[in-house]
Structures are given as structure tokens and as C-alpha cells.
Write an enzyme that holds these catalytic residues in place. Structure first.
Site, short mmCIF file in Angstrom:
data_model
loop_
_atom_site.label_atom_id
_atom_site.label_comp_id
_atom_site.label_asym_id
_atom_site.label_seq_id
_atom_site.Cartn_x
_atom_site.Cartn_y
_atom_site.Cartn_z
N CYS A 80 -2.69 6.40 -0.72
CA CYS A 80 -4.05 6.42 -1.31
C CYS A 80 -4.97 6.38 -0.09
CB CYS A 80 -4.12 5.17 -2.10
SG CYS A 80 -5.68 5.29 -3.30
N HIS A 177 -0.05 6.25 -6.24
CA HIS A 177 0.73 4.90 -5.74
C HIS A 177 1.98 5.13 -6.13
CE1 HIS A 177 -2.57 2.45 -4.24
NE2 HIS A 177 -3.28 2.92 -5.08
N GLU A 179 4.59 3.23 -5.21
CA GLU A 179 5.07 1.92 -5.77
C GLU A 179 4.77 1.48 -7.13
OE1 GLU A 179 1.16 0.76 -4.10
OE2 GLU A 179 2.53 2.60 -3.78
#
Length: 198
Positions: A80, A177, A179
């Protein structure tokens, strides 16, 4: 043991990213606020929380050294905002990015900004071993890559089509993202670490 270092711009919670990284076998994760000390690692991670201007200011004392390290082959994952810092400049704030990828970061051209939520990745070529279909985005700015050959995944929000991922050598930037993208996103992180630092 592979050393993976998150360069912390002081912008927020890195817990979910650290949690995803430590799932990879044989990995030791540390967080480092000094951009020069962050280079003493096997893999550098530029996390995805914060604003470009303040992050660029934190990066500035080590910017040239970090760029040299990437040019010399240091593996790096930019997420990001971290992807945006791999580019030259941003309309979001003053300061210079690393300029590893040519192009500028501009605001999303859409009615609904920020884009928050799940979206598809088109033409995903970032990692052959971990293809992604739908991933989680949370951003208002996007990278406009000067060289489309470095774009290894695209996505579209409303009428704005922009890079979901860019890659050159062992440096990979993703606008989404991983994660926060469920198990597939965590596998993506694991596959990147396995490929660039076996």
C-alpha cells in the site's frame, strides 16, 4: 534463519503484518525505525500504514542508501503506502520516494474515495506460485507506473484502472493488503519470502 525487517514510519499498528510474516518458515521478524539500520536484513518490508509526506520524511536520511540496496538486489516487499514509496513522488504529500519504479502517485479518480474493501486482481503475474483473485484494499492514492511492463497485476475501482502490483527483480509492490486478505494473502506473503530469500 531469514531476517525480515519492517521499516516503521511511526504511522500505526503493524501487528497484523508481523503476524502474517512470522507464519513463514525460518523467518525472524524485527521492526526498525532507523532507515539505515533497516537495511541490515535479508528482506526489507515497507508496510502500508500512514501518509506519504510523513513517511517520506522518515525515509529521507536513508533514502539514497535504501535505493542503492534495492538496486544491488536486496529483496523488498512494499505494501500500500510502502508500494507508493517505491515510486518517485506523490500528490498526497511532499518529499521523495525511492524512485525504484518510475511514475507518480495520484489520487483515485472515483466518486467513492477511499476505496475500502475487496476487489479483484486482473492479469496477476506477481508470484507464479501464489495467484490471487480477490484481495483487500484500503487507499485513496494509486501508483501511475511509467513502464507498464513492470505492472504485474491490475485492478479497477469504478472507472479508474490502476496497478494492483508492480515488480522488478526481487522488489515487489502491492497496492492491496495481503496481511488482511485472508489465507490467500498470507500464502502470498509466504511465497514471496520463499522465492526471494530461500
Amino acid at each position: 534463519m531469514k531476517r525480515v525487517t519492517l521499516f516503521d514510519y511511526g504511522a500505526g499498528n503493524l501487528h497484523s503484518l508481523v503476524k502474517a510474516l512470522v507464519t513463514a518458515p525460518g523467518v525472524e521478524v524485527r521492526v526498525q525505525e532507523d532507515p539505515l539500520r533497516a537495511l541490515d536484513t535479508d528482506v526489507l518490508v515497507l508496510p502500508g500504514v500512514g501518509a506519504f509526506g510523513s513517511a517520506a520524511a522518515r525515509l529521507a536520511p536513508g533514502r539514497q542508501a535504501m535505493r542503492r540496496a534495492l538496486d544491488a538486489g536486496l529483496p523488498c516487499l512494499g505494501i500500500c503506502l510502502g508500494m507508493q514509496l517505491l515510486f518517485e513522488e506523490s500528490d498526497e504529500g511532499a518529499g521523495l520516494g525511492l524512485g525504484y519504479f518510475q511514475g507518480r502517485v495520484t489520487r483515485l479518480t472515483a466518486r467513492q474515495v477511499p476505496q475500502i474493501g475487496w476487489n479483484d486482481v486482473e492479469e496477476d503475474r506477481a508470484l507464479e506460485s501464489a495467484k490471487l483473485a480477490s484481495v483487500y484494499f484500503a487507499h485513496s492514492f494509486v501508483c501511475r507506473a511509467a513502464d507498464s511492463r513492470e505492472v504485474v497485476g491490475w485492478t479497477t475501482h469504478e472507472d479508474d484502472r490502476f496497478p494492483a502490483s508492480v515488480r522488478r527483480g526481487k522488489v515487489l509492490g502491492v497496492q492491496f493488503h495481503p496481511e488482511k486478505s485472508s489465507r490467500a494473502g498470507v500464502r502470498f506473503v509466504q511465497a514471496f519470502l520463499a522465492e526471494v530469500a530461500p
